[in-house]
Enzyme design. Structure first.
Site, PDB file in Angstrom:
ATOM      1  N   ARG A 136      47.618  64.371   9.018  1.00 53.23           N
ATOM      2  CA  ARG A 136      48.159  66.080   9.144  1.00 53.23           C
ATOM      3  C   ARG A 136      49.250  66.614   9.539  1.00 53.23           C
ATOM      4  O   ARG A 136      49.530  66.394  10.037  1.00 53.23           O
ATOM      5  CB  ARG A 136      46.813  66.434  10.326  1.00 53.23           C
ATOM      6  CG  ARG A 136      46.653  67.424  10.196  1.00 53.23           C
ATOM      7  CD  ARG A 136      46.067  67.794  10.735  1.00 53.23           C
ATOM      8  NE  ARG A 136      44.523  67.259  11.256  1.00 53.23           N
ATOM      9  CZ  ARG A 136      44.156  66.948  12.710  1.00 53.23           C
ATOM     10  NH1 ARG A 136      44.160  68.346  13.782  1.00 53.23           N
ATOM     11  NH2 ARG A 136      42.893  66.734  12.959  1.00 53.23           N
TER      12      ARG A 136
ATOM     13  N   ASP B 112      46.650  65.268  18.071  1.00 57.27           N
ATOM     14  CA  ASP B 112      46.481  66.580  17.543  1.00 57.27           C
ATOM     15  C   ASP B 112      47.880  67.353  18.265  1.00 57.27           C
ATOM     16  O   ASP B 112      48.087  66.216  19.252  1.00 57.27           O
ATOM     17  CB  ASP B 112      45.307  68.644  17.972  1.00 57.27           C
ATOM     18  CG  ASP B 112      44.375  67.733  17.239  1.00 57.27           C
ATOM     19  OD1 ASP B 112      43.849  67.025  16.553  1.00 57.27           O
ATOM     20  OD2 ASP B 112      43.087  68.530  18.147  1.00 57.27           O
TER      21      ASP B 112
HETATM   22  P1  FDA Z   1      48.566  80.698   7.247  1.00 59.89           P
HETATM   23  O1  FDA Z   1      47.880  81.219   8.931  1.00 59.89           O
HETATM   24  O2  FDA Z   1      49.595  80.849   6.997  1.00 59.89           O
HETATM   25  O3  FDA Z   1      47.488  81.908   6.146  1.00 59.89           O
HETATM   26  C1  FDA Z   1      48.017  81.226   4.946  1.00 59.89           C
HETATM   27  C2  FDA Z   1      47.102  82.276   4.144  1.00 59.89           C
HETATM   28  O4  FDA Z   1      45.933  81.520   4.075  1.00 59.89           O
HETATM   29  C3  FDA Z   1      46.502  83.743   3.918  1.00 59.89           C
HETATM   30  O5  FDA Z   1      46.725  84.453   4.223  1.00 59.89           O
HETATM   31  C4  FDA Z   1      45.168  84.378   3.662  1.00 59.89           C
HETATM   32  O6  FDA Z   1      45.812  84.273   2.230  1.00 59.89           O
HETATM   33  C5  FDA Z   1      44.564  82.906   3.767  1.00 59.89           C
HETATM   34  N1  FDA Z   1      43.985  82.455   5.065  1.00 59.89           N
HETATM   35  C6  FDA Z   1      43.820  82.101   5.948  1.00 59.89           C
HETATM   36  N2  FDA Z   1      43.304  82.435   7.111  1.00 59.89           N
HETATM   37  C7  FDA Z   1      41.878  82.749   6.252  1.00 59.89           C
HETATM   38  C8  FDA Z   1      40.369  83.376   6.315  1.00 59.89           C
HETATM   39  N3  FDA Z   1      39.942  83.526   7.833  1.00 59.89           N
HETATM   40  N4  FDA Z   1      40.725  83.614   5.255  1.00 59.89           N
HETATM   41  C9  FDA Z   1      40.562  83.877   4.014  1.00 59.89           C
HETATM   42  N5  FDA Z   1      41.966  83.528   3.492  1.00 59.89           N
HETATM   43  C10 FDA Z   1      42.461  82.879   4.691  1.00 59.89           C
HETATM   44  N6  FDA Z   1      47.984  73.352  15.017  1.00 59.89           N
HETATM   45  C11 FDA Z   1      48.863  72.779  15.604  1.00 59.89           C
HETATM   46  O7  FDA Z   1      50.249  73.211  16.181  1.00 59.89           O
HETATM   47  N7  FDA Z   1      48.262  71.653  16.134  1.00 59.89           N
HETATM   48  C12 FDA Z   1      47.495  70.470  15.213  1.00 59.89           C
HETATM   49  O8  FDA Z   1      47.575  69.921  15.769  1.00 59.89           O
HETATM   50  C13 FDA Z   1      46.769  71.367  14.179  1.00 59.89           C
HETATM   51  N8  FDA Z   1      45.607  70.862  13.724  1.00 59.89           N
HETATM   52  C14 FDA Z   1      44.556  71.427  12.636  1.00 59.89           C
HETATM   53  C15 FDA Z   1      43.688  70.851  11.544  1.00 59.89           C
HETATM   54  C16 FDA Z   1      43.326  71.270  10.893  1.00 59.89           C
HETATM   55  C17 FDA Z   1      41.896  70.662  10.042  1.00 59.89           C
HETATM   56  C18 FDA Z   1      43.565  73.029  10.232  1.00 59.89           C
HETATM   57  C19 FDA Z   1      43.303  73.373   8.918  1.00 59.89           C
HETATM   58  C20 FDA Z   1      44.841  73.568  10.866  1.00 59.89           C
HETATM   59  C21 FDA Z   1      45.631  72.538  12.363  1.00 59.89           C
HETATM   60  N9  FDA Z   1      46.286  73.515  13.263  1.00 59.89           N
HETATM   61  C22 FDA Z   1      47.569  72.705  13.965  1.00 59.89           C
HETATM   62  C23 FDA Z   1      46.297  74.909  12.845  1.00 59.89           C
HETATM   63  C24 FDA Z   1      47.632  75.383  12.025  1.00 59.89           C
HETATM   64  O9  FDA Z   1      48.763  75.069  12.929  1.00 59.89           O
HETATM   65  C25 FDA Z   1      48.070  76.949  11.586  1.00 59.89           C
HETATM   66  O10 FDA Z   1      47.620  77.789  12.698  1.00 59.89           O
HETATM   67  C26 FDA Z   1      46.646  77.009  11.205  1.00 59.89           C
HETATM   68  O11 FDA Z   1      46.035  76.498  10.050  1.00 59.89           O
HETATM   69  C27 FDA Z   1      46.934  78.726  10.242  1.00 59.89           C
HETATM   70  O12 FDA Z   1      47.875  78.185   9.153  1.00 59.89           O
HETATM   71  P2  FDA Z   1      47.260  78.137   7.559  1.00 59.89           P
HETATM   72  O13 FDA Z   1      48.368  76.938   6.929  1.00 59.89           O
HETATM   73  O14 FDA Z   1      46.048  78.132   7.828  1.00 59.89           O
HETATM   74  O15 FDA Z   1      47.597  78.993   6.453  1.00 59.89           O
END
Ligand code: FDA
Length: 305
Positions: A182, A132
């Protein structure tokens, strides 16, 4: 308001006293929605259930910011225990872990020693390990550790965060390793000196690195809950005839479960990040920071008998 809440929870996520307290009192405040349980047995049951729905997994024994060698060794032992459980139970699961839990803040020797033990066990059990990515201050060190380990082992990958300005250059530098990466937006509180403050810039950069990595022919895990990013990836692979076995989607356990199943149904590989263990506090706070709706869920849980 949203930004204030985000900053508040990210601030709380680093509080060591609260981390200790949380470990003592067990999964509280609705954390069980995002954490599979406190023991490997619980996590194994969760993984079996996900696997039965054709969701693959990456398991994470929770822990971070460890500053003592004995604890880092214990963390590594727990990750090895998880790897052995994957092998023994025939689970379709990889392993994820944080370098600060392996001793990154102690010394290179400690972290490399722990990681080599883990990667040996992982090789024996045919398990892939993802490192990570943590906060910016550990980014360079984490990349250096990854490069060293990747030159010794095939079964290791890492994470790249779209919100950092340095990311595009990192991707170019890493390309010679043909890494399995990732790609994420990034979860820590970073200063505008090092990271895009605007969400739209982060999204643009996210798209850019997804495209870069896929078109370079590398295996790509697109880790996001964001429909716009998922749609972008689907279009891109279609346009460039990129086969389904060169990429996967990843989401966190407990978030957008319906969407996860929908992607499986459409024929995509969907991996769920399943954290377990007693050190759930920092992980949980970062999930609250990401989405105010999660806070409402927690408040409901707190006041429900
Ligand atoms: P974002 O938070 O911008 O959300 C965009 C949109 O997604 C929302 O507006 C909504 O439409 C939808 N959405 C999001 N959450 C929802 C929910 N609960 N229900 C419905 N809709 C929802 N970070 C890091 O710094 N180091 C790491 O090693 C990792 N590892 C990691 C592994 C995996 C498998 C994931 C999925 C994520 C990570 N992350 C991470 C976290 C990542 O950096 C980030 O903070 C989160 O994934 C949130 O960003 P999103 O891309 O999901 O979109």
């Amino acid at each position: 308001m949203e930004q204030l809440m985000r900053d508040f929870f990210l601030f709380l996520s680093k509080n060591k006293a609260l981390t200790k307290l949380a470990k003592k009192y067990g999964l509280r405040f609705g954390a069980a929605r995002f954490v599979a349980g406190e023991t490997i047995e619980r996590a194994v049951n969760v993984i079996k259930d996900l696997n039965s729905k054709d969701l693959v997994v990456t398991i994470d024994y929770l822990g971070e910011f460890i500053d003592n060698e004995a604890e880092a060794k214990e963390m590594a032992d727990n990750s090895i225990q998880a790897i052995q459980a994957i092998g023994r139970e025939n689970l379709r699961s990889q392993l994820s872990l944080k370098m600060t839990s392996m001793g990154l803040d102690i010394s290179d020797d400690v972290v490399l020693g722990n990681m080599r033990r883990i990667l040996e066990a992982a090789k024996e059990n045919n398990v892939f390990v993802t490192i990570d990515m943590e906060d910016y201050s550990r980014c360079q060190k984490t990349i250096d550790i990854f490069k060293q380990l990747k030159s010794e082992y095939d079964n290791v990958g890492t994470v790249i965060q779209a919100y950092l300005y340095r990311t595009e250059q990192d991707m170019k530098d890493l390309n010679e390793y043909s890494p399995n990466l990732r790609l994420v937006k990034g979860a820590y509180k970073e200063s505008p000196e090092v990271a895009f403050p605007e969400k739209s810039d982060v999204d643009d950069n996210f798209k850019k690195i997804i495209k870069m990595h896929l078109l370079n022919g590398n295996y790509t895990a697109v880790a996001t809950h964001d429909d716009a990013m998922i749609e972008y990836t689907k279009q891109l692979v279609k346009e460039h005839n990129i086969p389904n076995d060169q990429f996967e989607f990843q989401m966190l356990y407990g978030i957008r479960t319906e969407k996860q199943l929908e992607l499986v149904k459409e024929g995509y590989k969907m991996r769920v990040y399943v954290p377990y263990g007693t050190d759930w506090y920092g992980y949980f706070m970062r999930r609250l920071a990401e989405r105010p709706a999660n806070v409402a869920f927690v408040l409901k849980g707190m006041f429900k008998k």
